[in-house]
Design an enzyme around this catalytic site. Sequence first.
Site, PDB file in Angstrom:
ATOM      1  CB  THR A   1     -58.929  12.679 -78.335  1.00 16.04           C
ATOM      2  OG1 THR A   1     -60.160  13.144 -78.864  1.00 16.04           O
ATOM      3  CG2 THR A   1     -59.234  11.393 -77.580  1.00 16.04           C
ATOM      4  CG  ASP A   2     -62.130  17.067 -78.610  1.00 18.98           C
ATOM      5  OD1 ASP A   2     -62.019  15.929 -79.125  1.00 18.98           O
ATOM      6  OD2 ASP A   2     -62.570  18.050 -79.243  1.00 18.98           O
ATOM      7  CD  GLU A   3     -63.456  11.806 -80.805  1.00 18.69           C
ATOM      8  OE1 GLU A   3     -64.141  10.782 -80.716  1.00 18.69           O
ATOM      9  OE2 GLU A   3     -62.908  12.187 -81.853  1.00 18.69           O
TER      10      GLU A   3
ATOM     11  CE1 TYR B   1     -59.119   7.336 -80.774  1.00 21.96           C
ATOM     12  CE2 TYR B   1     -60.890   8.971 -80.633  1.00 21.96           C
ATOM     13  CZ  TYR B   1     -59.537   8.662 -80.737  1.00 21.96           C
ATOM     14  OH  TYR B   1     -58.602   9.672 -80.772  1.00 21.96           O
TER      15      TYR B   1
ATOM     16  CE  LYS C   1     -55.954   8.748 -77.510  1.00 24.03           C
ATOM     17  NZ  LYS C   1     -54.550   8.517 -77.954  1.00 24.03           N
TER      18      LYS C   1
HETATM   19  P1  NAD Z   1     -53.549   7.835 -87.307  1.00 23.86           P
HETATM   20  O1  NAD Z   1     -54.572   6.743 -87.264  1.00 23.86           O
HETATM   21  O2  NAD Z   1     -53.389   8.627 -88.547  1.00 23.86           O
HETATM   22  O3  NAD Z   1     -52.108   7.228 -86.967  1.00 23.86           O
HETATM   23  C1  NAD Z   1     -51.922   6.274 -85.967  1.00 23.86           C
HETATM   24  C2  NAD Z   1     -50.528   5.673 -86.164  1.00 23.86           C
HETATM   25  O4  NAD Z   1     -50.297   4.727 -85.101  1.00 23.86           O
HETATM   26  C3  NAD Z   1     -50.354   4.912 -87.475  1.00 23.86           C
HETATM   27  O5  NAD Z   1     -49.136   5.254 -88.078  1.00 23.86           O
HETATM   28  C4  NAD Z   1     -50.348   3.444 -87.045  1.00 23.86           C
HETATM   29  O6  NAD Z   1     -49.584   2.613 -87.904  1.00 23.86           O
HETATM   30  C5  NAD Z   1     -49.734   3.544 -85.663  1.00 23.86           C
HETATM   31  N1  NAD Z   1     -50.074   2.412 -84.798  1.00 23.86           N
HETATM   32  C6  NAD Z   1     -51.301   1.861 -84.614  1.00 23.86           C
HETATM   33  N2  NAD Z   1     -51.203   0.822 -83.747  1.00 23.86           N
HETATM   34  C7  NAD Z   1     -49.899   0.759 -83.361  1.00 23.86           C
HETATM   35  C8  NAD Z   1     -49.185  -0.081 -82.469  1.00 23.86           C
HETATM   36  N3  NAD Z   1     -49.789  -1.066 -81.794  1.00 23.86           N
HETATM   37  N4  NAD Z   1     -47.869   0.122 -82.301  1.00 23.86           N
HETATM   38  C9  NAD Z   1     -47.222   1.107 -82.988  1.00 23.86           C
HETATM   39  N5  NAD Z   1     -47.853   1.929 -83.857  1.00 23.86           N
HETATM   40  C10 NAD Z   1     -49.175   1.748 -84.035  1.00 23.86           C
HETATM   41  O7  NAD Z   1     -53.876   8.755 -86.061  1.00 23.86           O
HETATM   42  P2  NAD Z   1     -53.717  10.340 -85.900  1.00 23.86           P
HETATM   43  O8  NAD Z   1     -54.933  11.000 -86.393  1.00 23.86           O
HETATM   44  O9  NAD Z   1     -52.381  10.754 -86.392  1.00 23.86           O
HETATM   45  O10 NAD Z   1     -53.747  10.456 -84.311  1.00 23.86           O
HETATM   46  C11 NAD Z   1     -52.551  10.348 -83.544  1.00 23.86           C
HETATM   47  C12 NAD Z   1     -52.900  10.443 -82.070  1.00 23.86           C
HETATM   48  O11 NAD Z   1     -53.542  11.695 -81.817  1.00 23.86           O
HETATM   49  C13 NAD Z   1     -53.854   9.364 -81.587  1.00 23.86           C
HETATM   50  O12 NAD Z   1     -53.438   8.931 -80.323  1.00 23.86           O
HETATM   51  C14 NAD Z   1     -55.190  10.066 -81.506  1.00 23.86           C
HETATM   52  O13 NAD Z   1     -56.006   9.498 -80.492  1.00 23.86           O
HETATM   53  C15 NAD Z   1     -54.769  11.474 -81.155  1.00 23.86           C
HETATM   54  N6  NAD Z   1     -55.665  12.554 -81.612  1.00 23.86           N
HETATM   55  C16 NAD Z   1     -56.060  12.611 -82.918  1.00 23.86           C
HETATM   56  C17 NAD Z   1     -56.874  13.661 -83.337  1.00 23.86           C
HETATM   57  C18 NAD Z   1     -57.300  13.798 -84.779  1.00 23.86           C
HETATM   58  O14 NAD Z   1     -58.112  14.668 -85.094  1.00 23.86           O
HETATM   59  N7  NAD Z   1     -56.770  13.006 -85.705  1.00 23.86           N
HETATM   60  C19 NAD Z   1     -57.300  14.628 -82.418  1.00 23.86           C
HETATM   61  C20 NAD Z   1     -56.882  14.533 -81.086  1.00 23.86           C
HETATM   62  C21 NAD Z   1     -56.058  13.490 -80.700  1.00 23.86           C
HETATM   63  P1  TYD Z   2     -64.281  12.045 -88.084  1.00 24.18           P
HETATM   64  O1  TYD Z   2     -63.436  12.733 -89.103  1.00 24.18           O
HETATM   65  O2  TYD Z   2     -64.428  10.559 -88.160  1.00 24.18           O
HETATM   66  O3  TYD Z   2     -63.727  12.505 -86.652  1.00 24.18           O
HETATM   67  P2  TYD Z   2     -64.368  12.285 -85.173  1.00 24.18           P
HETATM   68  O4  TYD Z   2     -65.375  11.200 -85.232  1.00 24.18           O
HETATM   69  O5  TYD Z   2     -63.163  11.888 -84.394  1.00 24.18           O
HETATM   70  O6  TYD Z   2     -64.924  13.616 -84.775  1.00 24.18           O
HETATM   71  O7  TYD Z   2     -65.740  12.663 -88.149  1.00 24.18           O
HETATM   72  C1  TYD Z   2     -65.953  14.043 -87.979  1.00 24.18           C
HETATM   73  C2  TYD Z   2     -67.448  14.279 -87.983  1.00 24.18           C
HETATM   74  O8  TYD Z   2     -67.954  13.977 -89.301  1.00 24.18           O
HETATM   75  C3  TYD Z   2     -68.202  13.354 -87.033  1.00 24.18           C
HETATM   76  O9  TYD Z   2     -69.291  14.079 -86.468  1.00 24.18           O
HETATM   77  C4  TYD Z   2     -68.720  12.252 -87.923  1.00 24.18           C
HETATM   78  C5  TYD Z   2     -68.953  12.959 -89.248  1.00 24.18           C
HETATM   79  N1  TYD Z   2     -68.778  12.123 -90.466  1.00 24.18           N
HETATM   80  C6  TYD Z   2     -69.777  12.096 -91.437  1.00 24.18           C
HETATM   81  O10 TYD Z   2     -70.831  12.756 -91.301  1.00 24.18           O
HETATM   82  N2  TYD Z   2     -69.578  11.341 -92.547  1.00 24.18           N
HETATM   83  C7  TYD Z   2     -68.464  10.598 -92.740  1.00 24.18           C
HETATM   84  O11 TYD Z   2     -68.356   9.885 -93.770  1.00 24.18           O
HETATM   85  C8  TYD Z   2     -67.436  10.644 -91.737  1.00 24.18           C
HETATM   86  C9  TYD Z   2     -66.169   9.859 -91.904  1.00 24.18           C
HETATM   87  C10 TYD Z   2     -67.625  11.440 -90.619  1.00 24.18           C
END
Ligand code: NAD
Ligand code: TYD
Length: 354
Positions: free
Chosen positions: A135-137, A160, A164
């Site tokens: 992630t960019d975070e 988090y 990562k």
């Molecule tokens: P999500 O929370 O929707 O899904 C995570 C999945 O991992 C779930 O299905 C959960 O059951 C599974 N999981 C959790 N712990 C586990 C374990 N110990 N063993 C096996 N499975 C397990 O997450 P997401 O949003 O789909 O993100 C997927 C990946 O992409 C993550 O690694 C996250 O850091 C990365 N990512 C997400 C975003 C975003 O905007 N959502 C952006 C950049 C990177």
């Molecule tokens: P989020 O979807 O949790 O993603 P991330 O924290 O990984 O960027 O949040 C996106 C942005 O929205 C973040 O700046 C936090 C803000 N946010 C709110 O203002 N209210 C909310 O209820 C949530 C869930 C997020």
Amino acid sequence: MKRYLVTGGCGFIGSNFIKYMLGKYSDINIVNLDLCTYAGNLENLSDIENDKRYTFVKGDIGDEKLVKDLFQKYDFTNVINFAAESHVDRSIKNPEIFVKTNVLGTVNLLQRAKEHWLIGEDKYKDGVKFVQVSTDEVYGSLGEDGLFSEKTPLDPHSPYSASKTSADLFVKAFYDTYKFPCNITRCSNNYGPYQFPEKLIPLVFNNACNLKTLPIYGTGLQIRDWLYVLDHCKAIDLVCEKGRIGEVYNIGGNNEKTNLFIVKSIISYVHDNVNTECSEALIKHVEDRKGHDLRYGIDASKIKNELGWEPETPFEKGIVLTLDWYKNNKKWLKNVTSGAYQNYYQMMYGDKNE
Ligand code: NAD
Ligand code: TYD
């Protein structure tokens, strides 16, 4: 034929990725290893669950024997590691599980893949690769100017992002130490179908439809770079196919928006398509997130120049596709916001949102 181990495939991005890959390649096998935590939902894959090229295994990425046995049985050529605890707010309340899954789980996968793929000193089976979905975070927060490049120093702020970052450093260490064939992708905020409604867009859509308050942390002027999930899936496939071994690739939408802009866009959609009573009066500024990163912005020129990837879905199109999906999948939204979600919501926002 390529044989993929996709971890976390029942989550938001993983489920979109599995469907994308099955749609794109006919000669492919995918094993989805997922623990089915609160965020993992088998319903996300119900349309492909009987596909002969797909197998679901319930289990933990940190389980040494299970992962070893899976490598023995399926002889994977590729690992795409999505599995993670993924929500910043939960990491602030309970960091330990983030270390267990995101750090120790990733190291277990790396070790099992290395053992299975190694054929001699720093030599691996042909064509194998491990992709760590990051992630960019990990780069921390930007001020008003500049973008994250792959060379930006790592500076995570939340538990988090610290977990990562730690996982990324283990992947890098495996490359530096063992020449392990891997890539790391670092993507900005994704949006699209099947995102769990603890994240901003589906949470605000769900609340707006039910005329519940829309919680905005602090001023709402924080900025995220939003990318449609399918574009992320395409980038991961490309990195897996063509990325130079050992390299990091940033992935971004070139689409920076304030949280307030996002929330107002959702209000306007819900007003026009779901409930005319929905209005900006529902917005409620609540206590800011601890350590809240102000701005994320991605320089994705490396993946563009090296691999020819660019985001294809303009935000105006992607947000309508996304909100249409949630509107047409009310049952999904209802299922995932019942039970434990209500306790989470109450803990976070002080009331239930049934
Ligand atoms: P999500 O929370 O929707 O899904 C995570 C999945 O991992 C779930 O299905 C959960 O059951 C599974 N999981 C959790 N712990 C586990 C374990 N110990 N063993 C096996 N499975 C397990 O997450 P997401 O949003 O789909 O993100 C997927 C990946 O992409 C993550 O690694 C996250 O850091 C990365 N990512 C997400 C975003 C975003 O905007 N959502 C952006 C950049 C990177
Ligand atoms: P989020 O979807 O949790 O993603 P991330 O924290 O990984 O960027 O949040 C996106 C942005 O929205 C973040 O700046 C936090 C803000 N946010 C709110 O203002 N209210 C909310 O209820 C949530 C869930 C997020």
